[in-house]
Write a protein that holds these residues in place. Sequence first.
Motif, short mmCIF file in Angstrom:
data_model
loop_
_atom_site.label_atom_id
_atom_site.label_comp_id
_atom_site.label_asym_id
_atom_site.label_seq_id
_atom_site.Cartn_x
_atom_site.Cartn_y
_atom_site.Cartn_z
N GLY A 69 -12.02 -3.33 21.21
CA GLY A 69 -12.28 -4.44 20.29
C GLY A 69 -12.36 -3.97 18.85
O GLY A 69 -11.81 -4.60 17.94
N ALA A 70 -13.06 -2.85 18.64
CA ALA A 70 -13.16 -2.29 17.29
C ALA A 70 -11.79 -1.85 16.78
O ALA A 70 -11.46 -2.03 15.61
N PHE A 71 -10.99 -1.28 17.67
CA PHE A 71 -9.66 -0.83 17.26
C PHE A 71 -8.76 -2.00 16.87
O PHE A 71 -8.02 -1.93 15.89
N VAL A 72 -8.83 -3.09 17.63
CA VAL A 72 -8.03 -4.28 17.31
C VAL A 72 -8.40 -4.82 15.92
O VAL A 72 -7.53 -5.18 15.12
N MET A 73 -9.70 -4.86 15.62
CA MET A 73 -10.13 -5.33 14.31
C MET A 73 -9.63 -4.41 13.20
O MET A 73 -9.17 -4.87 12.15
N ALA A 74 -9.73 -3.10 13.43
CA ALA A 74 -9.27 -2.15 12.43
C ALA A 74 -7.76 -2.24 12.22
O ALA A 74 -7.27 -2.22 11.09
N ALA A 75 -7.02 -2.36 13.32
CA ALA A 75 -5.57 -2.47 13.21
C ALA A 75 -5.15 -3.77 12.52
O ALA A 75 -4.21 -3.79 11.71
N SER A 76 -5.85 -4.85 12.81
CA SER A 76 -5.53 -6.14 12.16
C SER A 76 -5.77 -6.06 10.66
O SER A 76 -4.95 -6.54 9.87
N TYR A 77 -6.87 -5.43 10.29
CA TYR A 77 -7.15 -5.31 8.86
C TYR A 77 -6.15 -4.38 8.19
O TYR A 77 -5.77 -4.59 7.04
N PHE A 78 -5.69 -3.35 8.91
CA PHE A 78 -4.66 -2.46 8.37
C PHE A 78 -3.39 -3.24 8.05
O PHE A 78 -2.79 -3.06 6.98
N VAL A 79 -2.97 -4.10 8.97
CA VAL A 79 -1.77 -4.90 8.73
C VAL A 79 -1.98 -5.83 7.53
O VAL A 79 -1.11 -5.95 6.65
N PHE A 80 -3.14 -6.45 7.45
CA PHE A 80 -3.43 -7.37 6.34
C PHE A 80 -3.43 -6.64 5.00
O PHE A 80 -2.77 -7.07 4.05
N ILE A 81 -4.17 -5.54 4.91
CA ILE A 81 -4.31 -4.86 3.63
C ILE A 81 -3.00 -4.21 3.21
O ILE A 81 -2.68 -4.13 2.02
N SER A 82 -2.21 -3.74 4.17
CA SER A 82 -0.92 -3.14 3.84
C SER A 82 0.04 -4.17 3.27
O SER A 82 0.77 -3.91 2.32
N ARG A 83 0.04 -5.36 3.86
CA ARG A 83 0.91 -6.43 3.34
C ARG A 83 0.41 -6.95 2.00
O ARG A 83 1.20 -7.27 1.11
N ARG A 84 -0.91 -7.01 1.86
CA ARG A 84 -1.50 -7.53 0.62
C ARG A 84 -1.12 -6.67 -0.58
O ARG A 84 -0.88 -7.18 -1.68
N TYR A 85 -1.06 -5.37 -0.40
CA TYR A 85 -0.78 -4.45 -1.51
C TYR A 85 0.55 -3.73 -1.33
O TYR A 85 0.70 -2.59 -1.74
N SER A 86 1.49 -4.38 -0.67
CA SER A 86 2.82 -3.79 -0.52
C SER A 86 3.58 -3.91 -1.84
O SER A 86 3.21 -4.67 -2.73
N GLY A 87 4.65 -3.16 -1.94
CA GLY A 87 5.46 -3.19 -3.16
C GLY A 87 5.05 -2.10 -4.13
O GLY A 87 4.05 -1.40 -3.96
N LYS A 88 5.84 -1.97 -5.18
CA LYS A 88 5.62 -0.92 -6.16
C LYS A 88 4.60 -1.34 -7.21
O LYS A 88 4.40 -2.52 -7.47
N VAL A 89 3.97 -0.33 -7.80
CA VAL A 89 3.00 -0.55 -8.87
C VAL A 89 3.68 -0.21 -10.18
O VAL A 89 4.06 0.94 -10.41
N SER A 90 3.85 -1.18 -11.03
CA SER A 90 4.51 -0.97 -12.31
C SER A 90 3.48 -0.68 -13.39
O SER A 90 2.28 -0.88 -13.22
N LEU A 91 3.96 -0.22 -14.54
CA LEU A 91 3.07 0.03 -15.66
C LEU A 91 2.40 -1.25 -16.14
O LEU A 91 1.23 -1.27 -16.50
N LYS A 92 3.14 -2.36 -16.11
CA LYS A 92 2.57 -3.63 -16.55
C LYS A 92 1.46 -4.06 -15.63
O LYS A 92 0.39 -4.49 -16.07
N ARG A 93 1.69 -3.94 -14.32
CA ARG A 93 0.65 -4.30 -13.36
C ARG A 93 -0.56 -3.39 -13.50
O ARG A 93 -1.70 -3.80 -13.38
N ASP A 94 -0.27 -2.10 -13.80
CA ASP A 94 -1.37 -1.15 -13.87
C ASP A 94 -2.27 -1.35 -15.08
O ASP A 94 -3.44 -1.09 -15.03
N THR A 95 -1.69 -1.79 -16.23
CA THR A 95 -2.52 -2.02 -17.40
C THR A 95 -3.52 -3.13 -17.15
O THR A 95 -4.59 -3.15 -17.73
N GLN A 96 -3.15 -4.07 -16.30
CA GLN A 96 -4.13 -5.09 -15.89
C GLN A 96 -5.14 -4.45 -14.93
O GLN A 96 -6.31 -4.79 -14.94
N GLY A 97 -4.64 -3.51 -14.11
CA GLY A 97 -5.50 -2.58 -13.44
C GLY A 97 -6.03 -2.97 -12.07
O GLY A 97 -6.20 -4.11 -11.74
N TYR A 98 -6.22 -1.90 -11.28
CA TYR A 98 -6.94 -2.05 -10.03
C TYR A 98 -8.40 -2.36 -10.36
O TYR A 98 -9.08 -3.05 -9.62
#
Length: 349
Positions: free
Chosen positions: A319-348
Amino acid sequence: MIATWYAIVSFMLIAYIVLDGRNFGAGMLHWLVARTPEERRQVVAAIGPLWPWHEVWLVGFGGTLMAIFPKLLSVSFAGYYLALMLILWCLLLRAMALEVGGHINDRLWQQFWDFVFVVSSFLLAVLFGAAAGNAARGVPLDQSGAFSMAFFTDFNVRGYVGLLDWYTVSMAVCAVFLLAAHGATYLTLKTEGPVHNRSSVLCRRLWRATAPLLIMVFIETLFVRPHVFREGIANPLSWVGLIVVIVSVRTLVSGIRRYQEMRAFIGANFLIAGLLATGSATFYPVVLLSSIAPQYSLRAEQAASGPNTLASALFWWPGAFVMAASYFVFISRRYSGKVSLKRDTQGYY
């Protein structure tokens, strides 16, 4: 069942090293690939949203180890106390650098935390590499079932050894180059502009430097642990890990040559996972090798909890593994793609 839990615990540690290892590599290369404050913030933004989740695997590994192999945890934590405190402090300093480095728009403030970020990332790669060397070489475990180690003794690999000797230093150097190459591959995938171009050049150079180091460490391991080759042949899972390594090397090389960044990154991930899995399978059932005498070594069945604990853990761990794997898929999709200089100046931040 003990073998199953050994595989699960090994998987969790391997997942952490593969995922957070790329962050160690990116941190080590921070000053090499980023020349301006904006570019440095771009590197931080590439790993910023993901690093806390990666450390969840380390926490999960520790919790599972405590439940399944309590004796291994108690003996190792007592013996590795100095090294574990160093790792903890480096993890804390790296977290502080990532979290507070961009909160104040002051050049001196940001340069200080950039320095902390680079040094802590480098030391983490060194410490985890030395830890891998200690696992392969063995520790001064005596008939009492306990051990303690100084930083170094006489730099020999037999008897009452220290944390550092010629073999563990070699492993640490190899780990630094391997994780730096992994980090460069990740930054090539995640960034744009000058940072991407510099990361791409470093990626090729670092992987070329890492290949002979891996061969050297393999030869040294045959000397330090003479029976490792025979142990690997006898375990079918070692062959599976070796196949993963071979396929990963081909995937990585073809990805770099064809400028297929995702292909190269996948190859790098599975290469590290395959190397660690091969070593883990080869060393089983010995979980803590004695450098004093083989009969003092700690085996998996000696370190494991009782049958009831092992059986009940099979209900809560999936059960714990399923939750961790689900969050991995979510967070990976949420922050997929490249980080540009313009995006970075707004910042993490």
